[in-house]
Write a protein that holds these residues in place. Structure first.
Motif, PDB file in Angstrom:
ATOM      1  N   VAL A  77      -3.391   3.557  -2.595  1.00 39.32           N
ATOM      2  CA  VAL A  77      -3.232   2.545  -3.627  1.00 39.32           C
ATOM      3  C   VAL A  77      -2.754   1.262  -2.985  1.00 39.32           C
ATOM      4  O   VAL A  77      -1.823   1.270  -2.185  1.00 39.32           O
ATOM      5  CB  VAL A  77      -2.203   2.999  -4.686  1.00 39.32           C
ATOM      6  N   ALA A  78      -3.390   0.155  -3.336  1.00 38.83           N
ATOM      7  CA  ALA A  78      -2.984  -1.165  -2.846  1.00 38.83           C
ATOM      8  C   ALA A  78      -2.682  -2.043  -4.053  1.00 38.83           C
ATOM      9  O   ALA A  78      -3.566  -2.307  -4.874  1.00 38.83           O
ATOM     10  CB  ALA A  78      -4.083  -1.787  -1.994  1.00 38.83           C
ATOM     11  N   PHE A  79      -1.435  -2.464  -4.201  1.00 40.60           N
ATOM     12  CA  PHE A  79      -0.988  -3.329  -5.282  1.00 40.60           C
ATOM     13  C   PHE A  79      -0.790  -4.741  -4.746  1.00 40.60           C
ATOM     14  O   PHE A  79      -0.235  -4.923  -3.657  1.00 40.60           O
ATOM     15  CB  PHE A  79       0.379  -2.872  -5.814  1.00 40.60           C
ATOM     16  N   SER A 119      -2.985  -6.732  -9.405  1.00 42.70           N
ATOM     17  CA  SER A 119      -4.300  -6.266  -9.000  1.00 42.70           C
ATOM     18  C   SER A 119      -4.106  -4.957  -8.246  1.00 42.70           C
ATOM     19  O   SER A 119      -3.255  -4.870  -7.361  1.00 42.70           O
ATOM     20  CB  SER A 119      -4.961  -7.313  -8.112  1.00 42.70           C
ATOM     21  N   LEU A 120      -4.883  -3.959  -8.615  1.00 44.21           N
ATOM     22  CA  LEU A 120      -4.725  -2.627  -8.052  1.00 44.21           C
ATOM     23  C   LEU A 120      -6.066  -2.141  -7.531  1.00 44.21           C
ATOM     24  O   LEU A 120      -7.080  -2.283  -8.206  1.00 44.21           O
ATOM     25  CB  LEU A 120      -4.217  -1.692  -9.152  1.00 44.21           C
ATOM     26  N   ARG A 121      -6.066  -1.590  -6.332  1.00 43.85           N
ATOM     27  CA  ARG A 121      -7.263  -1.003  -5.728  1.00 43.85           C
ATOM     28  C   ARG A 121      -6.917   0.414  -5.296  1.00 43.85           C
ATOM     29  O   ARG A 121      -5.919   0.632  -4.605  1.00 43.85           O
ATOM     30  CB  ARG A 121      -7.725  -1.794  -4.504  1.00 43.85           C
ATOM     31  N   GLU A 138       0.816  -1.211   0.000  1.00 37.96           N
ATOM     32  CA  GLU A 138       0.000   0.000   0.000  1.00 37.96           C
ATOM     33  C   GLU A 138       0.852   1.264   0.000  1.00 37.96           C
ATOM     34  O   GLU A 138       1.963   1.276   0.519  1.00 37.96           O
ATOM     35  CB  GLU A 138      -0.937   0.009   1.199  1.00 37.96           C
ATOM     36  N   LEU A 139       0.258   2.292  -0.594  1.00 40.60           N
ATOM     37  CA  LEU A 139       0.950   3.567  -0.713  1.00 40.60           C
ATOM     38  C   LEU A 139      -0.081   4.689  -0.649  1.00 40.60           C
ATOM     39  O   LEU A 139      -1.134   4.602  -1.284  1.00 40.60           O
ATOM     40  CB  LEU A 139       1.694   3.617  -2.051  1.00 40.60           C
ATOM     41  N   LEU A 153       7.234  -0.263 -10.193  1.00 37.92           N
ATOM     42  CA  LEU A 153       5.928   0.227 -10.641  1.00 37.92           C
ATOM     43  C   LEU A 153       5.449   1.385  -9.775  1.00 37.92           C
ATOM     44  O   LEU A 153       4.951   2.395 -10.283  1.00 37.92           O
ATOM     45  CB  LEU A 153       4.891  -0.898 -10.593  1.00 37.92           C
ATOM     46  N   LEU A 154       5.584   1.252  -8.471  1.00 38.25           N
ATOM     47  CA  LEU A 154       5.136   2.299  -7.560  1.00 38.25           C
ATOM     48  C   LEU A 154       5.962   3.581  -7.723  1.00 38.25           C
ATOM     49  O   LEU A 154       5.413   4.681  -7.690  1.00 38.25           O
ATOM     50  CB  LEU A 154       5.192   1.803  -6.120  1.00 38.25           C
TER      51      LEU A 154
END
Length: 118
Positions: A87-89, A75-77, A27-28, A106-107
């Motif tokens: 953001v949760a990857f 998967s991204l939320r 998460e970010l 990616l982040l």
């Protein structure tokens, strides 16, 4: 005696077949709107060779798979309001979670595209 040893061996063998725990998201917190974050993440993934399998702006959800080997799935939320988003990857390969270091490039690239890095 032999029967109890056989039962113990069988129980030990079956314990190894337990399903793994679900992957924990990386998460970010970002200072960008959820819609913009999702849009930039989608473009980033497509440029890196991912095929978008599902994207829903209202749900803040995006699922993509790498079109070449090694076959990663991402998967991204995205959640949040206004100019803040979370953001949760989750990255998997063959149904198994990949280490967070796979997601770091990616982040970092996503933060750069959102203008959040110097």
């Amino acid at each position: 005696m032999k029967r109890s040893i056989l039962i113990l061996l069988l129980a030990g063998w079956l314990a190894g077949c337990a399903t793994p725990a679900p992957p924990q998201p990386h998460e970010l917190q970002l200072a960008a709107s959820p819609g913009e974050t999702l849009r930039k993440a989608m473009h980033l993934l497509m440029e890196r060779g991912y095929v978008i399998r599902h994207a829903d702006g209202e749900l803040g959800r995006l699922d993509a798979v790498l079109a070449r080997m090694p076959g990663y799935a991402v998967s991204l939320r995205v959640t949040g309001q206004g100019d803040d988003s979370r953001v949760a990857f989750i990255a998997t390969r063959g149904g198994r979670a990949l280490p967070p270091t796979v997601l770091d490039p990616l982040l970092t690239d996503l933060q750069s595209r959102l203008g959040l890095l110097p």
